[in-house]
Write an enzyme that holds these catalytic residues in place. Structure first.
Site, mmCIF file in Angstrom:
data_model
loop_
_atom_site.group_PDB
_atom_site.id
_atom_site.type_symbol
_atom_site.label_atom_id
_atom_site.label_comp_id
_atom_site.label_asym_id
_atom_site.label_seq_id
_atom_site.Cartn_x
_atom_site.Cartn_y
_atom_site.Cartn_z
ATOM 1 N N ASN A 42 -35.350 75.583 4.243
ATOM 2 C CA ASN A 42 -34.088 76.149 4.725
ATOM 3 C C ASN A 42 -34.348 77.519 5.355
ATOM 4 O OD1 ASN A 42 -34.622 76.917 1.996
ATOM 5 N ND2 ASN A 42 -32.497 77.485 1.665
ATOM 6 N N GLU A 44 -32.064 80.682 6.527
ATOM 7 C CA GLU A 44 -30.715 81.271 6.531
ATOM 8 C C GLU A 44 -30.601 82.358 7.595
ATOM 9 O OE1 GLU A 44 -30.010 82.370 2.424
ATOM 10 O OE2 GLU A 44 -29.758 80.251 1.882
ATOM 11 N N CYS A 53 -30.485 73.719 7.028
ATOM 12 C CA CYS A 53 -31.043 73.146 5.797
ATOM 13 C C CYS A 53 -32.482 72.686 6.021
ATOM 14 C CB CYS A 53 -30.219 71.940 5.358
ATOM 15 S SG CYS A 53 -28.552 72.329 4.825
ATOM 16 N N GLU A 55 -33.812 69.835 5.242
ATOM 17 C CA GLU A 55 -33.911 68.451 5.724
ATOM 18 C C GLU A 55 -33.835 68.398 7.246
ATOM 19 O OE1 GLU A 55 -31.991 69.734 3.402
ATOM 20 O OE2 GLU A 55 -31.387 68.267 1.882
ATOM 21 N N CYS A 86 -26.941 67.699 1.700
ATOM 22 C CA CYS A 86 -25.529 67.974 2.020
ATOM 23 C C CYS A 86 -25.007 66.911 2.985
ATOM 24 C CB CYS A 86 -25.378 69.377 2.603
ATOM 25 S SG CYS A 86 -25.870 69.505 4.344
ATOM 26 N N CYS A 89 -26.493 66.881 6.522
ATOM 27 C CA CYS A 89 -27.860 66.342 6.555
ATOM 28 C C CYS A 89 -27.867 64.828 6.369
ATOM 29 C CB CYS A 89 -28.739 67.024 5.513
ATOM 30 S SG CYS A 89 -29.169 68.710 5.983
HETATM 31 N N1 THU Z 1 -29.610 73.700 1.523
HETATM 32 C C1 THU Z 1 -30.591 72.896 2.038
HETATM 33 O O1 THU Z 1 -31.554 73.377 2.630
HETATM 34 N N2 THU Z 1 -30.447 71.570 1.860
HETATM 35 C C2 THU Z 1 -29.423 70.963 1.199
HETATM 36 O O2 THU Z 1 -29.352 69.747 1.149
HETATM 37 C C3 THU Z 1 -28.409 71.766 0.532
HETATM 38 C C4 THU Z 1 -28.433 73.219 0.848
HETATM 39 C C5 THU Z 1 -29.741 75.138 1.685
HETATM 40 C C6 THU Z 1 -28.780 75.756 2.639
HETATM 41 C C7 THU Z 1 -28.739 77.182 2.164
HETATM 42 O O3 THU Z 1 -29.816 77.900 2.757
HETATM 43 C C8 THU Z 1 -29.006 77.089 0.661
HETATM 44 O O4 THU Z 1 -29.534 75.778 0.450
HETATM 45 C C9 THU Z 1 -27.787 77.284 -0.200
HETATM 46 O O5 THU Z 1 -26.765 76.462 0.205
#
Ligand code: THU
Length: 130
Positions: A42, A44, A53, A55, A86, A89
């Site tokens: 991920n 941000e 994310c 994925e 999520c 994704c």
């Molecule tokens: N996140 C992912 O990378 N994948 C997921 O399936 C759920 C959430 C990340 C997004 C964000 O950077 C952090 O987790 C908190 O939501």
């Protein structure tokens, strides 16, 4: 490729997560039909909605290298429970692995596996609209 190998790729990628806002690190590894692996973490952003994310990061890396079909994806996180992908994704993955497996590993190394179409029944598909 065995699940534990794909999971180890995902764990390694999680080490590169850029998550200064949530502190929640995620790693993913997609396995292509040809047996290649692409990883993602991920990433941000101060403008939170611009975050991506793990994925989708892995899928984007694969697609941009010309690999468009996957058999499975492993997902791990810095949390202690399984990290389910999520909704965005799930839809994103459905474009490239309708029938593929989602492999999740928790903090204890236990593994759960689901078919994507179980986690996302009735995925949106533009072709079905014609
Ligand atoms: N996140 C992912 O990378 N994948 C997921 O399936 C759920 C959430 C990340 C997004 C964000 O950077 C952090 O987790 C908190 O939501």
């Amino acid at each position: 490729m065995e699940n534990d190998v794909l999971i180890s790729y995902a764990k390694k990628a999680m080490g590169n997560a850029y998550a200064p806002y949530s502190g929640f690190c995620v790693g993913a590894a997609v396995l292509t039909d040809d047996g290649d692996v692409f990883t993602g973490c991920n990433v941000e952003n101060a403008s939170f909605g611009a975050s991506i994310c793990a994925e989708r990061c892995a899928v984007l890396k694969a697609i941009s290298e010309g690999c468009t079909s996957f058999t499975k994806i492993a997902i791990v996180s810095s949390g202690n429970d399984y990290t389910y992908p999520c909704g965005i994704c799930r839809q994103f993955l459905s474009e490239f692995m309708e029938d593929g497996m989602i492999v999740l590993s928790n903090e204890d190394g236990d593994v759960k596996e689901y078919r994507l179409n179980k986690l996302l029944p009735f995925a949106f598909n533009l072709e079905k609209m014609e």
